[in-house]
Motif scaffolding. Structure first.
Motif, PDB file in Angstrom:
ATOM      1  N   LEU A 284      37.714  23.938   7.700  1.00  0.00           N
ATOM      2  CA  LEU A 284      37.341  22.745   6.945  1.00  0.00           C
ATOM      3  C   LEU A 284      36.307  22.822   5.826  1.00  0.00           C
ATOM      4  CD1 LEU A 284      38.359  19.600   6.550  1.00  0.00           C
ATOM      5  CD2 LEU A 284      36.650  19.135   8.314  1.00  0.00           C
ATOM      6  N   LEU A 285      36.312  22.595   4.596  1.00  0.00           N
ATOM      7  CA  LEU A 285      35.489  22.911   3.528  1.00  0.00           C
ATOM      8  C   LEU A 285      35.003  21.540   3.058  1.00  0.00           C
ATOM      9  CD1 LEU A 285      36.865  26.001   1.569  1.00  0.00           C
ATOM     10  CD2 LEU A 285      35.576  25.909   3.609  1.00  0.00           C
ATOM     11  N   HIS A 286      33.667  21.066   2.845  1.00  0.00           N
ATOM     12  CA  HIS A 286      33.159  20.117   1.971  1.00  0.00           C
ATOM     13  C   HIS A 286      32.836  20.622   0.734  1.00  0.00           C
ATOM     14  CE1 HIS A 286      32.691  17.477   5.638  1.00  0.00           C
ATOM     15  NE2 HIS A 286      32.557  18.915   6.294  1.00  0.00           N
ATOM     16  N   LEU A 287      33.545  20.007  -0.141  1.00  0.00           N
ATOM     17  CA  LEU A 287      33.399  20.074  -1.743  1.00  0.00           C
ATOM     18  C   LEU A 287      32.389  19.359  -2.331  1.00  0.00           C
ATOM     19  CD1 LEU A 287      37.205  20.379  -2.447  1.00  0.00           C
ATOM     20  CD2 LEU A 287      35.794  22.233  -1.627  1.00  0.00           C
ATOM     21  N   ASP A 288      31.378  19.958  -3.089  1.00  0.00           N
ATOM     22  CA  ASP A 288      30.462  19.041  -3.537  1.00  0.00           C
ATOM     23  C   ASP A 288      30.929  17.826  -4.495  1.00  0.00           C
ATOM     24  OD1 ASP A 288      30.630  20.299  -6.129  1.00  0.00           O
ATOM     25  OD2 ASP A 288      28.972  21.892  -5.711  1.00  0.00           O
ATOM     26  N   GLY A 289      31.880  18.276  -5.516  1.00  0.00           N
ATOM     27  CA  GLY A 289      32.227  17.110  -6.534  1.00  0.00           C
ATOM     28  C   GLY A 289      31.236  17.026  -7.603  1.00  0.00           C
ATOM     29  N   ILE A 290      30.339  17.714  -7.691  1.00  0.00           N
ATOM     30  CA  ILE A 290      29.357  17.725  -8.832  1.00  0.00           C
ATOM     31  C   ILE A 290      29.785  18.200 -10.255  1.00  0.00           C
ATOM     32  CG2 ILE A 290      27.058  18.194  -9.649  1.00  0.00           C
ATOM     33  CD1 ILE A 290      25.907  18.133  -6.535  1.00  0.00           C
ATOM     34  N   ALA A 291      30.471  19.425 -10.246  1.00  0.00           N
ATOM     35  CA  ALA A 291      30.782  19.716 -11.532  1.00  0.00           C
ATOM     36  C   ALA A 291      32.175  19.065 -11.845  1.00  0.00           C
ATOM     37  CB  ALA A 291      31.044  21.459 -11.304  1.00  0.00           C
ATOM     38  N   THR A 292      32.880  18.767 -10.774  1.00  0.00           N
ATOM     39  CA  THR A 292      34.429  18.273 -11.154  1.00  0.00           C
ATOM     40  C   THR A 292      34.849  17.357  -9.926  1.00  0.00           C
ATOM     41  OG1 THR A 292      36.506  18.573 -11.701  1.00  0.00           O
ATOM     42  CG2 THR A 292      35.561  20.112 -10.338  1.00  0.00           C
ATOM     43  N   ASP A 293      35.306  16.229 -10.239  1.00  0.00           N
ATOM     44  CA  ASP A 293      35.838  15.476  -9.434  1.00  0.00           C
ATOM     45  C   ASP A 293      37.345  15.643  -9.086  1.00  0.00           C
ATOM     46  OD1 ASP A 293      36.946  14.157 -11.546  1.00  0.00           O
ATOM     47  OD2 ASP A 293      36.239  12.378 -11.037  1.00  0.00           O
ATOM     48  N   GLU A 294      37.925  16.868  -9.698  1.00  0.00           N
ATOM     49  CA  GLU A 294      39.371  17.042  -9.463  1.00  0.00           C
ATOM     50  C   GLU A 294      39.419  18.064  -8.455  1.00  0.00           C
ATOM     51  OE1 GLU A 294      42.060  16.485 -11.548  1.00  0.00           O
ATOM     52  OE2 GLU A 294      40.534  15.144 -12.436  1.00  0.00           O
ATOM     53  N   ASP A 338      26.947  28.852   7.247  1.00  0.00           N
ATOM     54  CA  ASP A 338      25.807  28.985   6.384  1.00  0.00           C
ATOM     55  C   ASP A 338      26.132  29.834   5.033  1.00  0.00           C
ATOM     56  OD1 ASP A 338      25.919  31.478   7.449  1.00  0.00           O
ATOM     57  OD2 ASP A 338      23.924  31.273   7.959  1.00  0.00           O
ATOM     58  N   SER A 339      27.449  30.290   4.947  1.00  0.00           N
ATOM     59  CA  SER A 339      28.026  30.934   4.017  1.00  0.00           C
ATOM     60  C   SER A 339      28.010  29.944   2.722  1.00  0.00           C
ATOM     61  CB  SER A 339      29.449  31.759   4.182  1.00  0.00           C
ATOM     62  OG  SER A 339      29.277  32.363   5.326  1.00  0.00           O
ATOM     63  N   VAL A 340      27.629  30.523   1.494  1.00  0.00           N
ATOM     64  CA  VAL A 340      27.652  29.620   0.398  1.00  0.00           C
ATOM     65  C   VAL A 340      28.810  30.257  -0.310  1.00  0.00           C
ATOM     66  CG1 VAL A 340      26.506  29.035  -1.822  1.00  0.00           C
ATOM     67  CG2 VAL A 340      25.112  29.394   0.116  1.00  0.00           C
ATOM     68  N   LEU A 341      29.789  29.088  -0.574  1.00  0.00           N
ATOM     69  CA  LEU A 341      31.046  29.269  -1.111  1.00  0.00           C
ATOM     70  C   LEU A 341      31.282  28.556  -2.326  1.00  0.00           C
ATOM     71  CD1 LEU A 341      33.380  28.909   2.248  1.00  0.00           C
ATOM     72  CD2 LEU A 341      32.433  31.063   1.295  1.00  0.00           C
ATOM     73  N   ARG A 342      32.240  28.835  -3.104  1.00  0.00           N
ATOM     74  CA  ARG A 342      32.992  28.406  -4.623  1.00  0.00           C
ATOM     75  C   ARG A 342      34.279  28.106  -4.382  1.00  0.00           C
ATOM     76  NH1 ARG A 342      28.735  26.987  -7.553  1.00  0.00           N
ATOM     77  NH2 ARG A 342      30.273  26.244  -9.054  1.00  0.00           N
ATOM     78  N   VAL A 343      34.435  27.062  -4.872  1.00  0.00           N
ATOM     79  CA  VAL A 343      36.123  26.915  -4.928  1.00  0.00           C
ATOM     80  C   VAL A 343      36.334  26.138  -6.348  1.00  0.00           C
ATOM     81  CG1 VAL A 343      38.203  25.455  -4.067  1.00  0.00           C
ATOM     82  CG2 VAL A 343      36.560  26.570  -2.695  1.00  0.00           C
ATOM     83  N   GLY A 344      36.834  26.927  -7.245  1.00  0.00           N
ATOM     84  CA  GLY A 344      36.838  26.580  -8.512  1.00  0.00           C
ATOM     85  C   GLY A 344      35.664  26.225  -9.104  1.00  0.00           C
ATOM     86  N   LEU A 345      35.203  25.044  -9.553  1.00  0.00           N
ATOM     87  CA  LEU A 345      34.143  24.599 -10.050  1.00  0.00           C
ATOM     88  C   LEU A 345      33.020  23.855  -9.111  1.00  0.00           C
ATOM     89  CD1 LEU A 345      35.122  23.089 -13.568  1.00  0.00           C
ATOM     90  CD2 LEU A 345      34.096  25.251 -13.258  1.00  0.00           C
ATOM     91  N   SER A 346      33.670  23.695  -7.857  1.00  0.00           N
ATOM     92  CA  SER A 346      32.697  23.156  -6.821  1.00  0.00           C
ATOM     93  C   SER A 346      32.121  24.201  -5.871  1.00  0.00           C
ATOM     94  CB  SER A 346      33.739  22.170  -5.857  1.00  0.00           C
ATOM     95  OG  SER A 346      34.087  21.215  -6.710  1.00  0.00           O
ATOM     96  N   THR A 347      31.017  23.900  -5.426  1.00  0.00           N
ATOM     97  CA  THR A 347      30.309  24.511  -4.376  1.00  0.00           C
ATOM     98  C   THR A 347      31.063  23.945  -3.002  1.00  0.00           C
ATOM     99  OG1 THR A 347      28.508  24.743  -5.313  1.00  0.00           O
ATOM    100  CG2 THR A 347      28.337  25.090  -3.082  1.00  0.00           C
ATOM    101  N   ALA A 348      31.270  24.816  -1.922  1.00  0.00           N
ATOM    102  CA  ALA A 348      31.896  24.523  -0.807  1.00  0.00           C
ATOM    103  C   ALA A 348      31.009  25.046   0.189  1.00  0.00           C
ATOM    104  CB  ALA A 348      33.475  24.953  -0.624  1.00  0.00           C
ATOM    105  N   ALA A 349      31.109  24.066   1.409  1.00  0.00           N
ATOM    106  CA  ALA A 349      30.341  24.394   2.491  1.00  0.00           C
ATOM    107  C   ALA A 349      31.228  24.206   3.788  1.00  0.00           C
ATOM    108  CB  ALA A 349      29.098  23.742   2.879  1.00  0.00           C
ATOM    109  N   MET A 350      31.418  25.182   4.631  1.00  0.00           N
ATOM    110  CA  MET A 350      32.297  25.233   5.920  1.00  0.00           C
ATOM    111  C   MET A 350      31.778  24.081   6.967  1.00  0.00           C
ATOM    112  SD  MET A 350      33.208  29.189   6.613  1.00  0.00           S
ATOM    113  CE  MET A 350      33.770  28.587   8.300  1.00  0.00           C
ATOM    114  N   ASP A 351      32.552  23.250   7.346  1.00  0.00           N
ATOM    115  CA  ASP A 351      32.222  22.439   8.579  1.00  0.00           C
ATOM    116  C   ASP A 351      32.126  23.320   9.735  1.00  0.00           C
ATOM    117  OD1 ASP A 351      32.075  19.350   8.986  1.00  0.00           O
ATOM    118  OD2 ASP A 351      33.372  20.070  10.630  1.00  0.00           O
ATOM    119  N   PRO A 352      31.010  23.145  10.752  1.00  0.00           N
ATOM    120  CA  PRO A 352      30.796  23.803  11.786  1.00  0.00           C
ATOM    121  C   PRO A 352      32.101  23.361  12.716  1.00  0.00           C
ATOM    122  CG  PRO A 352      28.839  22.132  11.486  1.00  0.00           C
ATOM    123  CD  PRO A 352      29.878  21.836  10.352  1.00  0.00           C
TER     124      PRO A 352
END
Length: 354
Positions: A284-294, A338-352
């Motif tokens: 499960l990834l949490h997307l930051d939504g800062i660069a885009t809300d798409e 703690d891996s820093v991920l990107r999905v398109g324009l969003s930064t993504a973080a893995m849920d524990p």
């Protein structure tokens, strides 16, 4: 009756284009499914009916599930695998004593496979999606709705624990790894208890009567998908690709019997289980939504920050009423929270991990 917004009106190419996206307030509908109960029309999902005296033994021999002694009015889940153990089809099933019913995301493809494997067996598989509709009651108040329909409460799902990698022979009982109780509906068809609530298979002309009798508000498929993503439940064609193994997406527990005998792809299943570490995992990834809300499109690559090669792909991305922008993804096994991920324009973080 609230105004229905069809998925097709928003995106006619969406795989859920035959469903209702929402009824005016997607966040409210998610809260409803999370805290009470709502009814979701999933009648765009395909349905196969398999009558015939040999149906259970035949499905037992072709699929990953132990089905030879499935009791009437009982359901489970199954997979059809490639010769190399990759997922080709997923279906949820119910046997009513006269026929086995499969609901699946690819009814034509699954039917084609089954018809090729009939040989001299006494089975008559057919697609009946035009005549039968799948509805889902979702939420903690599901039993109350089933009581209103005259079939509740049903026994909760009964899932066997997945054995350890080096389990002893005879550790897995000769029964389905997931048992879902079911009961006949007065409208025709049946209700089947599921981990998220209950599924109802009913004749299409009876859908309005079933909705009225259940007495719970309607919710759209967007809310259903948001609950599915938050619960980390995979969906074939979304959290799968041409090389998906059941263990990678968590389908071993509900759909794979590890001791039932020969079926296509069994050698790979056994090898991966005994090694204890499939090459990928569901996250499960949490997307930051800062660069885009798409929301990212299905199968958008997941990248390590600064990396050049994908480390996975997004299956389903949604806007959750509490968690914000989240996505189910299939990623490499060695990635950590703690891996820093990107999905398109969003930064993504893995849920524990749970």
């Amino acid at each position: 009756m609230p105004t229905a917004v069809p998925v097709a009106a928003l995106d006619p190419t969406d795989p859920d284009a035959g469903a209702v996206a929402h009824y005016g307030d997607p966040a409210r509908e998610q809260r409803l499914l999370d805290n009470a109960a709502g009814l979701v029309d999933r009648s765009h999902r395909g349905v196969l009916a398999i009558p015939g005296a040999d149906r259970l033994g035949w499905l037992h021999s072709l699929t990953t599930q132990h089905l030879s002694d499935l009791a009437p009015m009982t359901g489970s889940e199954l997979l059809v695998l490639s010769p190399h153990g990759h997922v080709e089809h997923h279906a949820v099933l119910t046997d009513d004593g006269d026929a086995t019913w499969l609901d699946t995301g690819d009814a034509p493809g699954l039917l084609t496979f089954l018809e090729r494997m009939r040989f001299l067996m006494r089975v008559e598989p057919a697609e009946v999606s035009a005549d039968w509709a799948l509805l889902s009651i979702v939420g903690p108040q599901t039993d109350e709705a089933l009581i209103a329909l005259g079939v509740g409460p049903l026994l909760p799902p009964d899932l066997l624990a997945v054995p350890d990698a080096k389990f002893a022979t005879g550790s897995v009982p000769p029964r389905p790894t997931a048992v879902y109780s079911a009961a006949a509906l007065q409208f025709g068809g049946w209700a089947r208890r599921m981990p998220y609530g209950a599924d109802l298979l009913v004749p299409r002309p009876a859908v309005p009567d079933v909705v009225e009798a259940a007495g719970v508000p309607l919710a759209g498929v967007w809310a259903f998908e948001a609950m599915r993503v938050a619960a980390r439940r995979p969906r074939a064609g979304f959290e799968t690709d041409h090389k998906t193994l059941p263990a990678e997406v968590g389908w071993t527990a509900p759909a794979v019997h590890l001791e039932k005998g020969c079926y296509r792809g069994q050698e790979t299943i056994a090898r991966v289980h005994h090694l204890g570490r499939p090459p990928r995992k569901l996250a499960l990834l949490h997307l930051d939504g800062i660069a885009t809300d798409e929301l990212p499109a299905r199968h958008t690559p997941v990248m390590l920050e600064g990396g050049e090669r994908p480390v996975g792909f997004v299956g389903t991305a949604v806007r959750h009423y509490e968690l914000g922008m989240i996505a189910l993804a299939v990623v490499k096994q060695n990635l950590t929270p703690d891996s820093v991920l990107r999905v398109g324009l969003s930064t993504a973080a893995m849920d524990p991990e749970h």
